[in-house]
Design an enzyme around this catalytic site. Sequence first.
Site, PDB file in Angstrom:
ATOM      1  N   SER A   1      17.904  53.065 -18.386  1.00 31.59           N
ATOM      2  CA  SER A   1      17.961  51.689 -17.905  1.00 31.59           C
ATOM      3  C   SER A   1      17.199  50.791 -18.885  1.00 31.59           C
ATOM      4  CB  SER A   1      17.386  51.609 -16.488  1.00 31.59           C
ATOM      5  OG  SER A   1      17.671  50.374 -15.893  1.00 31.59           O
TER       6      SER A   1
ATOM      7  N   HIS B   1      23.607  54.114 -10.700  1.00 30.61           N
ATOM      8  CA  HIS B   1      22.625  53.920 -11.760  1.00 30.61           C
ATOM      9  C   HIS B   1      21.799  55.185 -12.013  1.00 30.61           C
ATOM     10  CE1 HIS B   1      20.501  51.559 -14.622  1.00 30.61           C
ATOM     11  NE2 HIS B   1      19.356  51.571 -13.966  1.00 30.61           N
TER      12      HIS B   1
END
Length: 696
Positions: free
Chosen positions: A552, A668
């Site tokens: 991320s 994610h």
Amino acid sequence: MTTDSLSVQPDDFIWLEGLRNEKALEWAHEQNAITLAAFTKGSEFNPLREKVLKGLNSPEQIPVVSKCGNDWYNFWQDAQNPKGLLRRTSLEEFRKAKPKWETVLDIDALGKAEGKDWVYHGVFALKPDFNRALIFLSPDGGDASEVREFDLRTLEFVTDGFFLPVAKSRTGWIDYDHLFVATDFGEGSLTDSGYPRIVKIWQRGTPLSEAKTVFSADKKDMLAAGYHDSFKGFERDFVVRVIDFFHREAYVLNAQKELTRIDLPTDAKFSTWRDWLLIQPSSEWQINGETWPSGSLLTVNFDAFLGGDRALKPLFIPGANSSLSGVTATRDQLNGYSFTRDHIILSITQDVVNRLEVLTPENGEWRREPFGKVPELSKINAWGVDDDTNEYFMSVSGFLQPASLSLGNLDNGAAVEAELLKQDPSHFDASRYQVSQLFAQSDDGTRVPYFVVCRKEVVYDGKNPTLLYGYGGFEVSLDPYYLGVSGVSWLDRGGVFVVANIRGGGEYGPEWHKAALKEKRLRAYEDFASVAKALIASNITSPAHLAAQGGSNGGLLVGNMLTRYPELFGAIVCEVALLDMYRYTQISAGASWIAEYGDPQKPEEWAFIREFSPYHNLDATKKYPPVLITTATSDDRVGPDHARKMAAKMQAMGIPEVYFYENTDGGHSAAADKAQSAFKRVMVSEFLLHFLGRKA
């Protein structure tokens, strides 16, 4: 910098954008085949994957529970239940080595019955009776979820109950007949970040279209949400306008649903507990003749504050190397403190190692006591079990220490040791390893802490395969945590593991975070590179044997290691990353992070953003280390677009050893279940050791 140097060349790989873009998915499928052939076909892969998966599925792992009335709920995944079981038991049973559990909802069975691959995203039970709940289900592991009302007595979904289709909803109970709802109400109801901007109150038995609007945020804001504070005797309703990741406005609703603004700095965090308002200013705050530093914790009577009282009392003032804990893995302690019925538990860090204190209001003052014991270089957490008692959970863990779970009661005093309930299993022989904390000096002289986990007999010959991990953003702290199956997949294979606590995180409070915001972003990357240089200088490793890994925002970090410091690394693992910083605001939820990185559509901000946009800083004349770029099709937060484009561009430039892997679901996290997680962990380990070399 000249105007020409700021220009953005045509993007030849924009065709790879879009979560479900068929042409992009075809390309990703072809790339997956190459990566899987390279790193999953060796003789060690399947035995190690099975060993890691066995560890992840261990029946001895702590079942983390939440108390709802007299029941203790847990969400559990194992080999027989890969998507998981929502289940419950009694405290008497939970104390046993092998408790008897009642299944509340079988996610695997639900998916099979409905023909959908549901991923569980949480349950929100209705206080005080806990007879009803809202259950959140994602169709692919992405952030968007379906919301259904569930009867916790009959264990069935409620016919004609509250229901929201798949969206990035923010919803929760007010009472049995009313919900706060912020969801996709149709055209114009979402912010530019893709989150809800309109908050409504929805009454049972009425269509969603008739829900009454109580607040609307601007489309440029991040999101808006409403929530109910159900603390008995101090019930309140709130609406929060989240302007961006670090700025917000909060309002309290009266019985007529009229809004009153809580007059706080927009960058201050706040919460309520009983009759108190707790405030954490993120910037120096001058008020009522006092100056309160960034990162302090202040309190005042809530109603008095609304009436104009600004006589604040400090509960914590940060020191040179101390702060309240940043964001942690324990959801009850996101601001560095938690509550029981009569007490506040503070978590205070000193150079990334924490301690606990208990605060108790008495006759207008606050009594404080030290609380809990923790081994050196470990992490201790404590959080209230519920609002009705002074019971608390306590967890202690470290890089080499499996987590424990204890139950205590502050009615007995903070000095009374909590009862050990559960202990996570050991996944590797920790006696062979050691943990040390060291400090590197960044380019501007800043002292940067980092942890090193390695074998006790490690030889400083520059040949140890070493994995350097970091994040450095959004005020997120990287605290000590049990390495678990990473010990199996990395330490036991001869690897050294390093965690860098760089600027941008929350290890030293808000100022540590702000030191790497926007135009200061390169400070985080200089910090990380300084740790890499320190590892090389110590001769524990060398560039050929050193890798960087991050996901991320951490993927953006290691993307910059690739483009800015390629000479320091022998391999890069870049996961679910932001990489195209010119278009990041137009991909998935990217617009919500402008406060962290800046707005690339403003030329004056693109001037500094370009400096840390890996996609734009690739140079065909440079020599880059091998890179593995991973993502997930269903990642509706960062989006797989970045990873696809970065890999394709590098390959088109003729850069060798560029590998790409895109998991289908998992959102994610890029893994929807433990089998996918084990597969990916071992694939990454194989990639790293292939290029860094093995040292058993």
